[in-house]
Design an enzyme around this catalytic site. Structure first.
Site, short mmCIF file in Angstrom:
data_model
loop_
_atom_site.label_atom_id
_atom_site.label_comp_id
_atom_site.label_asym_id
_atom_site.label_seq_id
_atom_site.Cartn_x
_atom_site.Cartn_y
_atom_site.Cartn_z
N SER A 288 0.83 -1.20 0.00
CA SER A 288 0.00 0.00 0.00
C SER A 288 0.87 1.26 0.00
CB SER A 288 -0.95 -0.03 1.21
OG SER A 288 -1.94 0.98 1.09
N GLU B 69 -2.08 -2.86 -7.72
CA GLU B 69 -3.25 -3.12 -6.89
C GLU B 69 -3.81 -1.79 -6.42
OE1 GLU B 69 -3.63 -2.63 -3.37
OE2 GLU B 69 -1.65 -1.73 -3.13
N HIS C 192 -5.00 -5.45 -0.72
CA HIS C 192 -5.72 -5.10 0.50
C HIS C 192 -6.80 -6.11 0.88
CE1 HIS C 192 -3.82 -1.24 -0.42
NE2 HIS C 192 -4.06 -0.89 0.82
#
Length: 334
Positions: free
Chosen positions: A133, A235, A304
Site C-alpha cells: 500500500s 493493486e 488489501h
C-alpha cells in the site's frame, strides 16, 4: 559517419546492460537475526494488541524484534511527527544488527519522510524493507537503488481472522527466509495472453510495482521506477473507477506500459460506485488502458485483502498466464 557507428552501438549496448543490472538481494533472515517494526505512515490507534501479535509471530520464527521508539506516537493522521517517523526509519536503516524493516501499517505518510532519509549505509549493506500500500513509496525509491524489497503483510494484518491469513503468513515467512516461492491461481476470464494468442503464455522478468495511487504520485520524481522489460504488479483500494482510469492514463503517458513485459493485477478492493455509471468492469477498464500486445494476469492474491501473498520486488519471476480452466502460475527464480 561510419567511424561513429561502432562507439554508438557499444554505448547503446552498455546502456541497455546497465538498465537491466540485477538488483541486490539483501541477506535472507536466519534464526537469531533482528527485525525492526516501525510505523512510517498512518497512526496506530488502539493497535497495541495487534502489534504484540506481530512481535510474537516474528519471535516464534526465532527472530529478535526491535520496536521503533516512536511506534505508537500520535500526531493527527500520522504515527508521530514526520521527524519522529524519520528517526525510527533512519535508525533501523543504519543499525547493522537489524536485518529487516517491517512496516506496522500503511495508510498515508511515507512520501512525507522519503526525502528526509539517508540511504548511504543501506546501499552499502542492504536489508529487507517490507510492506504494501503506502509503503510502495519506499519500494519504488529503493528500486532506483537496485535493491530488492518485499511486498507483503504488515503488522496490522495480524488483526485479521487467523484462518484468513494462513497463506499470507506462510508466503511472508518464505520470502523473509529465502525459501522457494511458487504460486498457482485460478485463471480469470479477463486474462490476456498478448499478441501470441496462445494460452499458457510464459513471461520471464523482474517483478516490480505496487499500489497504483502511489506509483502515480512518484511520477516525475527521483523515486519513479523504470518499467522497461519488467513485469509490473498493480493493486488498488477505495477508489472510483474514473480515478483508477485517470491514474493509469497518467502512468501510460509517462511510458510505464510502453516496454513492460507483462502486467499482474492484484486486488482491486472496495472500488466505489460512480454517480454516473462507468459502463465497464474494473478489469475491462484496465485492459482498455494497456496496449493490446501486453500480457495481463488478473486476480493475483496480493493487496488489501486478507489473502495477501508476498512478492519479492526486483526479483526475477517466471509467469505463466492461463485462460479458461488452466491455472496461472508465478514462480520466483534465484
Amino acid at each position: 559517419m561510419k567511424n561513429n557507428v561502432i562507439p554508438f552501438l557499444l554505448l547503446m549496448t552498455f546502456s541497455s546492460a546497465f538498465a537491466q543490472k540485477k538488483f541486490k538481494t539483501p541477506p535472507y533472515l536466519k534464526v537469531g537475526d533482528s527485525i525492526a517494526i516501525i510505523a512510517p505512515a498512518g497512526i496506530l490507534k488502539n493497535k497495541e494488541e495487534t502489534i504484540q501479535k506481530a512481535k510474537e509471530l516474528a519471535e516464534s520464527w526465532g527472530l529478535k524484534v526491535v520496536l521503533g521508539k516512536n511506534l505508537f506516537n500520535q500526531n493527527n493522521h500520522f504515527s508521530g511527527t514526520d521527524d519522529e517517523r524519520t528517526q525510527d526509519f533512519q535508525e533501523a536503516l543504519d543499525n547493522k544488527n537489524i536485518k529487516a524493516i517491517w512496516a506496522a501499517r500503511g495508510g498515508y505518510g511515507s512520501v512525507r519522510i522519503l526525502d528526509k532519509l539517508d540511504f548511504t549505509k543501506f546501499k552499502n549493506s542492504p536489508k529487507w524493507v517490507i510492506g504494501y500500500s503506502d509503503i510502495t513509496a519506499f519500494h519504488t525509491h529503493i528500486h532506483t537503488l537496485k535493491v530488492e524489497t518485499i511486498h507483503g503483510m504488515m503488522g496490522t494484518n495480524l488483526g485479521e481472522k487467523p484462518e484468513d491469513i494462513i497463506e499470507t503468513i506462510s508466503s511472508f515467512k518464505k520470502a523473509l527466509f529465502g525459501e522457494e516461492i511458487a504460486y498457482s491461481i485460478p485463471s480469470s476470464i479477463y486474462n490476456r495472453v498478448g499478441i501470441s494468442g496462445k494460452s499458457g503464455q510464459v513471461v520471464e522478468g523482474q517483478i516490480i510495482g505496487g499500489n497504483i495511487s502511489i506509483l502515480a504520485s512518484m511520477l516525475g520524481s527521483k523515486s519513479q521506477i523504470n518499467t522497461d522489460e519488467k513485469i509490473l504488479f498493480i493493486e488498488e483500494i477505495g477508489e472510483y473507477k474514473y480515478a483508477v482510469d485517470r491514474m493509469l492514463q497518467s502512468l501510460k503517458r509517462a511510458r510505464y506500459f510502453t516496454k513492460v513485459k507483462a502486467v499482474v493485477v492484484g486486488d482491486m478492493s472496495r472500488i466505489k460506485a460512480n454517480s454516473t455509471e462507468w459502463g465497464s468492469s474494473i478489469e475491462q477498464l484496465i485492459l482498455d488502458v494497456l496496449p493490446k500486445d501486453i500480457p495481463v494476469l488478473f486476480n493475483f492474491p496480493a493487496g488489501h485483502e486478507p489473502d495477501n501473498r508476498a512478492l519479492i520486488f526486483g526479483s526475477k519471476v517466471l509467469l505463466t498466464i492461463g485462460t479458461g480452466i488452466e491455472q496461472s502460475t508465478l514462480k520466483f527464480l534465484k
